[in-house]
Design a protein around this motif. Structure first.
Motif, PDB file in Angstrom:
ATOM      1  N   ALA A  57      14.022 -14.453   0.663  1.00 40.18           N
ATOM      2  CA  ALA A  57      12.575 -14.393   0.507  1.00 40.18           C
ATOM      3  C   ALA A  57      12.082 -13.018   0.938  1.00 40.18           C
ATOM      4  CB  ALA A  57      11.890 -15.470   1.348  1.00 40.18           C
ATOM      5  N   ILE A  58      11.240 -12.424   0.111  1.00 37.20           N
ATOM      6  CA  ILE A  58      10.581 -11.173   0.456  1.00 37.20           C
ATOM      7  C   ILE A  58       9.103 -11.496   0.623  1.00 37.20           C
ATOM      8  CG2 ILE A  58      10.091  -8.799  -0.222  1.00 37.20           C
ATOM      9  CD1 ILE A  58      13.112  -9.421   0.201  1.00 37.20           C
ATOM     10  N   VAL A  59       8.559 -11.177   1.788  1.00 39.67           N
ATOM     11  CA  VAL A  59       7.160 -11.468   2.099  1.00 39.67           C
ATOM     12  C   VAL A  59       6.396 -10.155   2.089  1.00 39.67           C
ATOM     13  CG1 VAL A  59       5.593 -12.474   3.789  1.00 39.67           C
ATOM     14  CG2 VAL A  59       7.887 -13.447   3.496  1.00 39.67           C
ATOM     15  N   LYS A 119       3.461 -14.100  -0.635  1.00 39.39           N
ATOM     16  CA  LYS A 119       2.379 -13.332  -0.026  1.00 39.39           C
ATOM     17  C   LYS A 119       2.482 -13.477   1.498  1.00 39.39           C
ATOM     18  CE  LYS A 119      -0.149 -11.868  -3.538  1.00 39.39           C
ATOM     19  NZ  LYS A 119      -0.568 -10.502  -3.729  1.00 39.39           N
ATOM     20  N   LYS A 120       1.925 -12.523   2.226  1.00 41.33           N
ATOM     21  CA  LYS A 120       2.004 -12.562   3.692  1.00 41.33           C
ATOM     22  C   LYS A 120       1.371 -13.822   4.275  1.00 41.33           C
ATOM     23  CE  LYS A 120       2.413  -7.631   4.494  1.00 41.33           C
ATOM     24  NZ  LYS A 120       1.780  -6.451   5.074  1.00 41.33           N
ATOM     25  N   LEU A 121       0.333 -14.330   3.635  1.00 41.93           N
ATOM     26  CA  LEU A 121      -0.291 -15.562   4.124  1.00 41.93           C
ATOM     27  C   LEU A 121       0.637 -16.768   3.974  1.00 41.93           C
ATOM     28  CD1 LEU A 121      -3.976 -15.172   2.865  1.00 41.93           C
ATOM     29  CD2 LEU A 121      -3.147 -15.083   5.226  1.00 41.93           C
ATOM     30  N   ILE A 125       6.298  -6.186  -6.148  1.00 39.10           N
ATOM     31  CA  ILE A 125       7.527  -6.546  -5.425  1.00 39.10           C
ATOM     32  C   ILE A 125       7.804  -8.037  -5.556  1.00 39.10           C
ATOM     33  CG2 ILE A 125       8.611  -6.671  -3.150  1.00 39.10           C
ATOM     34  CD1 ILE A 125       7.138  -4.029  -2.499  1.00 39.10           C
ATOM     35  N   ILE A 126       6.762  -8.859  -5.507  1.00 35.59           N
ATOM     36  CA  ILE A 126       6.935 -10.308  -5.679  1.00 35.59           C
ATOM     37  C   ILE A 126       7.500 -10.605  -7.064  1.00 35.59           C
ATOM     38  CG2 ILE A 126       5.683 -12.503  -5.917  1.00 35.59           C
ATOM     39  CD1 ILE A 126       3.915 -11.525  -3.559  1.00 35.59           C
ATOM     40  N   THR A 127       6.950  -9.977  -8.098  1.00 35.99           N
ATOM     41  CA  THR A 127       7.440 -10.181  -9.462  1.00 35.99           C
ATOM     42  C   THR A 127       8.890  -9.734  -9.591  1.00 35.99           C
ATOM     43  OG1 THR A 127       5.218  -9.931 -10.369  1.00 35.99           O
ATOM     44  CG2 THR A 127       7.059  -9.591 -11.893  1.00 35.99           C
ATOM     45  N   PHE A 128       9.219  -8.563  -9.051  1.00 36.14           N
ATOM     46  CA  PHE A 128      10.592  -8.056  -9.086  1.00 36.14           C
ATOM     47  C   PHE A 128      11.535  -9.021  -8.372  1.00 36.14           C
ATOM     48  CE2 PHE A 128      14.071  -5.644  -7.178  1.00 36.14           C
ATOM     49  CZ  PHE A 128      14.625  -5.057  -8.316  1.00 36.14           C
ATOM     50  N   THR A 129      11.142  -9.483  -7.185  1.00 37.69           N
ATOM     51  CA  THR A 129      11.975 -10.398  -6.398  1.00 37.69           C
ATOM     52  C   THR A 129      12.208 -11.698  -7.156  1.00 37.69           C
ATOM     53  OG1 THR A 129      11.138  -9.455  -4.338  1.00 37.69           O
ATOM     54  CG2 THR A 129      12.164 -11.641  -4.209  1.00 37.69           C
ATOM     55  N   ASP A 140       4.860   0.191   3.275  1.00 32.97           N
ATOM     56  CA  ASP A 140       4.956   0.441   1.837  1.00 32.97           C
ATOM     57  C   ASP A 140       6.409   0.638   1.451  1.00 32.97           C
ATOM     58  OD1 ASP A 140       2.213   0.318   1.384  1.00 32.97           O
ATOM     59  OD2 ASP A 140       1.945   2.464   1.794  1.00 32.97           O
ATOM     60  N   ILE A 141       6.751   0.199   0.273  1.00 29.69           N
ATOM     61  CA  ILE A 141       8.124   0.325  -0.213  1.00 29.69           C
ATOM     62  C   ILE A 141       8.557   1.787  -0.277  1.00 29.69           C
ATOM     63  CG2 ILE A 141       7.724   0.386  -2.709  1.00 29.69           C
ATOM     64  CD1 ILE A 141      10.171  -1.941  -0.977  1.00 29.69           C
ATOM     65  N   GLN A 142       7.595   2.697  -0.431  1.00 27.35           N
ATOM     66  CA  GLN A 142       7.906   4.127  -0.457  1.00 27.35           C
ATOM     67  C   GLN A 142       8.422   4.627   0.888  1.00 27.35           C
ATOM     68  OE1 GLN A 142       4.991   2.819  -1.465  1.00 27.35           O
ATOM     69  NE2 GLN A 142       4.864   3.257  -3.641  1.00 27.35           N
TER      70      GLN A 142
END
Length: 124
Positions: free
Chosen positions: A79-81, A106-108, A87-91, A52-54
């Motif tokens: 790339a952030i997976v 996404k991880k997939l 987090i995807i939207t922010f990236t 988790d980002i936390q």
């Protein structure tokens, strides 16, 4: 903790697990990015978030920010997976405020993310 993932020579890739600290950035991420910049004069970066980002300490965030600022003009692709839509939207939005292309996956889609960072595929 952060572990480096073996990849091609034109990128650096990491997997974040459990708690991520300032020391993780200083001992793993910073030396790998510095080496890549010296070798290729640009940064192609992949980070898999298996935590988790936390779980990133304040010191880790500070080191991440300082590394980004130090090589601001060198960022080519990042790339952030993660499975976090936030987090995807922010990236994905990060490309509008800093040089380089930033994409969330996404991880997939790990293989797609890796191929994109390596420069093997184009994504619009």
């Amino acid at each position: 903790m952060i572990h480096q993932i073996d990849t091609t020579d034109n990128i650096v890739a990491f997997r974040a697990l459990a708690e991520v600290t300032k020391e993780d950035f200083l001992s793993v991420v910073v030396p790998a990015v510095e080496h890549l910049v010296k070798q290729s004069n640009e940064v192609n970066f992949l980070l898999v978030l298996d935590t988790d980002i936390q779980n990133f300490t304040a010191g880790a965030w500070l080191q991440d920010a300082l590394l980004g600022l130090k090589h601001l003009g060198k960022w080519n692709s990042a790339a952030i997976v993660t499975d976090s839509d936030e987090i995807i939207t922010f990236t994905n939005g990060f490309s509008f405020v800093v040089p380089g292309e930033f994409k969330g996956f996404k991880k997939l889609e790990f293989n797609k993310a890796l191929n994109w960072v390596e420069g093997n595929i184009q994504i619009k």
